[in-house]
Design an enzyme around this catalytic site. Sequence first.
Site, PDB file in Angstrom:
ATOM      1  CB  SER A 135      64.869 -38.128 -21.525  1.00  0.00           C
ATOM      2  OG  SER A 135      63.399 -38.454 -21.564  1.00  0.00           O
ATOM      3  CG  HIS A 170      62.404 -34.799 -23.596  1.00  0.00           C
ATOM      4  ND1 HIS A 170      63.447 -34.754 -25.087  1.00  0.00           N
ATOM      5  CD2 HIS A 170      62.493 -35.758 -23.507  1.00  0.00           C
ATOM      6  CE1 HIS A 170      63.938 -36.512 -24.901  1.00  0.00           C
ATOM      7  NE2 HIS A 170      63.322 -36.830 -23.424  1.00  0.00           N
TER       8      HIS A 170
END
Length: 242
Positions: A135, A170
């Site tokens: 992330s 993501h």
Amino acid sequence: MTGTILTMGGGGFSMADDVSVPAPLDDLLLSLVPVPRGADGPPRVCFVGTASGDSPGYIERFETAFAGRAETSTVQLFDYGTIPGGDLRAHVLAQDVIYVGGGSTANLLVLWRLHGLDALLREAAGAGTVLTGISAGMNCWYDASVTDSYGPLAGLSDGVGLLPGSACPHYDGEAERRPTYLDLVATGRLPDGYAADDGAALLWRDGELVEAVSERPGARAFRVRRQGDEAVEEPLDVRLLA
């Protein structure tokens, strides 16, 4: 020379239901260390939790995930006293792996630069330390990224720049990630770059993409390019990890 960097769109211990069960992406990461720096010891893996404010729970998950498989440590910029001898450079350069957790990409970059950690990580990579992250820990290594550091998803053209172009983690895990990233690239607000689903990761060596891998069947990775007024996704071949 930028060394070896594994950028995860999602997965590893951060997203595992049971952190005591080794995640395939984390297994791959350890395999990237040819010879641990510790004499006859396991790889030295250091977790950098700046993006989450050095969350104690996140650090605990990391330590559980690598227990018995690595010599674990942390860099906690919110508690400098945890750094052995207060010598940040010596601690970073002694590591085989630097593992950057998720959270706020913008806050991570500000604090790294304030403490000079960005320059130390660049030095470590050149000296053979493997860099990785999920992330925000994916975003940070590129020139630019898409982030929710400011609330709504937006472009951030302020990365460490060890890897070329922009990044989007993501890609399938959050509904607005893909359309936002495609729009940012299509309009030129972000440069061409790479996107990875949860469970997928991109392996780089010396600034060149080696392969895309996944710990989850069906997880994808893409090269995203601007063509005219559109963004075009080019699917990458993804190797499923055992």
